[in-house]
Scaffold this motif. Structure first.
Motif, short mmCIF file in Angstrom:
data_model
loop_
_atom_site.label_atom_id
_atom_site.label_comp_id
_atom_site.label_asym_id
_atom_site.label_seq_id
_atom_site.Cartn_x
_atom_site.Cartn_y
_atom_site.Cartn_z
N GLY A 438 39.32 40.03 15.45
CA GLY A 438 39.84 39.59 16.74
C GLY A 438 38.74 39.01 17.62
N LEU A 439 37.49 39.43 17.40
CA LEU A 439 36.38 39.04 18.28
C LEU A 439 35.20 38.58 17.44
N CYS A 440 34.82 37.33 17.62
CA CYS A 440 33.72 36.77 16.84
C CYS A 440 32.63 36.28 17.77
N TRP A 441 31.49 36.94 17.74
CA TRP A 441 30.37 36.50 18.57
C TRP A 441 29.39 35.69 17.73
N ILE A 442 28.98 34.55 18.26
CA ILE A 442 27.95 33.75 17.59
C ILE A 442 26.71 33.77 18.48
N ASN A 443 25.59 34.15 17.89
CA ASN A 443 24.31 34.23 18.61
C ASN A 443 24.42 35.08 19.88
N SER A 444 25.27 36.08 19.84
CA SER A 444 25.44 37.00 20.97
C SER A 444 26.22 38.20 20.46
N TRP A 445 26.36 39.16 21.32
CA TRP A 445 27.18 40.34 20.99
C TRP A 445 27.61 41.00 22.30
N PHE A 446 28.88 41.40 22.38
CA PHE A 446 29.40 42.12 23.55
C PHE A 446 29.25 41.30 24.83
N LEU A 447 29.26 39.99 24.67
CA LEU A 447 29.25 39.10 25.82
C LEU A 447 30.72 38.88 26.17
N ARG A 448 31.14 39.28 27.37
CA ARG A 448 32.57 39.29 27.65
C ARG A 448 32.93 38.44 28.86
N ASP A 449 33.97 37.64 28.70
CA ASP A 449 34.61 36.97 29.82
C ASP A 449 35.97 37.65 29.92
N LEU A 450 36.23 38.33 31.02
CA LEU A 450 37.41 39.20 31.09
C LEU A 450 38.73 38.43 31.07
N ARG A 451 38.63 37.09 31.16
CA ARG A 451 39.86 36.29 31.10
C ARG A 451 40.29 36.03 29.66
N THR A 452 39.42 36.36 28.70
CA THR A 452 39.72 36.01 27.30
C THR A 452 40.36 37.17 26.56
N ALA A 453 40.98 36.85 25.42
CA ALA A 453 41.69 37.85 24.63
C ALA A 453 40.72 38.83 23.98
N GLU A 465 44.36 42.45 24.79
CA GLU A 465 44.19 42.73 26.21
C GLU A 465 43.25 41.67 26.77
N GLY A 466 43.22 41.56 28.10
CA GLY A 466 42.32 40.59 28.74
C GLY A 466 43.09 39.42 29.27
N GLY A 467 42.71 38.96 30.46
CA GLY A 467 43.33 37.78 31.06
C GLY A 467 44.85 37.86 31.06
N VAL A 468 45.48 36.73 30.84
CA VAL A 468 46.95 36.71 30.85
C VAL A 468 47.52 37.44 29.65
N HIS A 469 46.69 37.68 28.63
CA HIS A 469 47.18 38.35 27.43
C HIS A 469 47.65 39.77 27.74
N SER A 470 47.03 40.41 28.72
CA SER A 470 47.44 41.77 29.08
C SER A 470 48.88 41.79 29.58
N LEU A 471 49.34 40.68 30.13
CA LEU A 471 50.70 40.63 30.67
C LEU A 471 51.77 40.77 29.58
N GLU A 472 51.41 40.39 28.38
CA GLU A 472 52.37 40.49 27.26
C GLU A 472 52.86 41.92 27.11
N PHE A 473 51.95 42.86 27.25
CA PHE A 473 52.33 44.25 27.07
C PHE A 473 52.84 44.89 28.36
#
Ligand code: NAD
Length: 484
Positions: A438-453, A465-473
């Motif tokens: 679900g989460l693929c980091w390239i040249n980084s790790w645990f770098l989060r933009d809270l708007r993303t899935a 979860e995250g951003g508008v995706h949280s609204l689904e649930f």
């Protein structure tokens, strides 16, 4: 001695059944937790249902958003209290909790308040068969009473990652924090009260899973949906409970994440990144790396460099200057991790570093500290290469080709996260497409933009979860079709 009480309908509620809360740094009892039974869970559900019909249910989005901003501001105002509570419960380095756990815990309320305030719904106009016109539009309403079941590794952050969007969407919640980390969820009750969140909107019940608050809550017919972060096996049990009444679940589960380092990577940055992904929070991060794959030309050099980093991590309590590795959460978890350390040796691992317990002095000799550990030489079938350990350890294996490392990385029932290190842009995109996570980091790790899935594939979760995706649930999307 601190008492951690349940928070039900705006009141702190004691029970006559308590259990000990112990500090991971020295195993001393720091508090008594009041375990909720069926009666307290019933009361919390009743309060949460009533709150849906009361002031909270009638409140405008603008007012709700204002209140959630006030929650975030009050957490920040009481930053030191939250930090002290989290440090006592987890023993993690102060630098980590003060930069990630508490600020993100507060930010989660503002981020989701903003999203709910600004998110549009869809609308379509269409021709009808009789030559007329119809317009349809979506309306989002709250799911209802949401059970929030949390783990212990990032207690406030992961709890508010659910409570923030749940409340922003107009739900009421009943939180069941981990039995290991009851403090910050309880403290949040004080914040809710102070800023004027109506009674019954935010409730906390303490206890364990089976035959305790966790089971009572997830089986309760008055709960409309369950959001859970924890082990995959616990997720299976909760999903069975949710089947009764066909209630929705949102799951963030376990992982056995691969870190992949290509020979063309920026070597020093890759070593620093993999050091973090293996050892941060003492390896107790769901997104952490426990399988490292390094391309053969740099394999020996990389193993030596990671060994040096692991051995350079200062082990100790939260406030020790320069501390890099805190304790594991509990005596039980320490036993589990050390069990895997023994298993790795029994299965023929070459122990590059660690493999045991560090030499701690004084009271910290009773803490749940283990050494940062690196293995090489095991086949992909070995237990420590297959099973989630959730400790500061990794196995490093060499690989030659992209195809080979993709096959190895994907050969797991889990699919949470990966961290890939390469300077070849084409390769980065090819890898990101091929890897089953679900989460693929390239040249980084645990770098989060809270708007993303955020979430896991395969056995690592259900939903995002995250951003508008949280609204689904957290909402029911209703379609309204008007013919005119
Ligand atoms: P856990 O599954 O043991 O417990 C999590 C919560 O579930 C606790 O509050 C516990 O009391 C409760 N619980 C246990 N049994 C239950 C039952 N039968 N019914 C209802 N509730 C029950 O997990 P943990 O040890 O607290 O956390 C570590 C695990 O969490 C690891 O597997 C880790 O990978 C996972 N995790 C995943 C993510 C993610 O985002 N995917 C994030 C953090 C942790």
């Amino acid at each position: 001695m601190k008492h951690f009480l349940n928070f039900i309908n705006g009141d702190f509620v004691a029970t006559d059944k308590t259990f000990e809360n112990r500090a991971p740094v020295n195993n001393q009892v720091i508090g008594l937790v009041h375990e909720a039974g069926q009666a307290e869970v019933d009361a919390a559900v009743k309060a949460a249902r009533a709150a849906l019909k009361g002031e909270w249910g009638q409140m405008s989005v603008v007012k709700r958003v204002e209140l959630l901003y006030a929650v975030a501001d009050e957490i920040n105002r009481r930053f030191d209290d939250f930090l002290a509570a989290e440090l006592a419960d987890t023993g993690k380095p102060r630098s980590l909790a003060s930069h990630i756990d508490i600020p993100r815990g507060a930010a989660n309320f503002k981020v989701f308040a903003d999203i709910v305030k600004n998110v549009p719904t869809e609308s379509f106009q269409m021709a009808t068969p009789d030559g007329g016109t119809a317009v349809s539009y979506g309306v989002r309403s709250p799911l209802g009473v949401v059970a929030v079941i949390c783990p212990w590794n990032l207690p406030l952050l992961l709890m508010t990652w659910k409570v923030g969007p749940a409340l922003a969407c107009g739900n009421t919640v009943i939180v069941k924090p981990s039995e290991e980390t009851p403090a910050t969820a309880t403290l949040l009750g004080e914040v809710m009260k102070k800023v004027g969140i109506p009674d019954g909107v935010y409730n906390v019940v303490h206890g364990f899973g089976p035959n305790s608050a966790g089971e009572f809550l997830t089986k309760h017919p008055g709960v409309n949906g369950i959001t859970f972060t924890g082990e995959t096996r616990t997720g299976e049990t909760i999903m069975a409970a949710a089947a009764k009444g066909v209630r929705p679940v949102s799951f963030e589960l376990g992982g056995k994440n691969a870190g992949i380092v290509f020979a063309d990577a920026d070597f020093d940055k890759a070593v620093a990144g993999i050091t973090r992904s293996c050892f941060e929070n003492c390896g107790q991060v769901c997104l952490g790396t426990e399988r490292v794959y390094v391309q053969r030309p740099i394999f020996d050099r990389f193993v030596a460099a990671l060994k040096e980093k692991a051995e350079g991590l200062k082990v100790g309590p939260s406030d020790m200057p320069g501390v890099g590795l805190g304790p594991l959460i509990s005596a039980e978890h320490k036993q589990k991790v050390l069990g895997y350390y023994a298993k790795a040796k029994a299965e023929g691992a070459m122990v590059v570093t660690g493999g045991g317990v560090p030499d701690m002095q004084g009271e910290f000799a009773n803490g749940h500290f283990v050494q940062a550990t690196i293995w090489t030489g095991l086949p992909e079938t070995a237990s420590v290469v297959r099973e989630e350990i959730f400790g500061p350890c990794c196995h490093i294996a060499p690989f030659d080709t992209e195809a080979e490392v993709i096959a190895m990385a994907n050969a797991t029932d889990y699919g949470l996260a990966t961290t890939i290190w390469t300077q070849d842009l084409g390769r980065a995109h090819r890898m990101a497409n091929a890897i089953e996570v679900g989460l693929c980091w390239i040249n980084s790790w645990f770098l989060r933009d809270l708007r993303t899935a955020f979430g896991g594939a395969k056995g690592s979760g259900i939903g995002r979860e995250g951003g508008v995706h949280s609204l689904e649930f957290y909402t029911e999307l209703r379609n309204v079709m008007i013919k005119y």
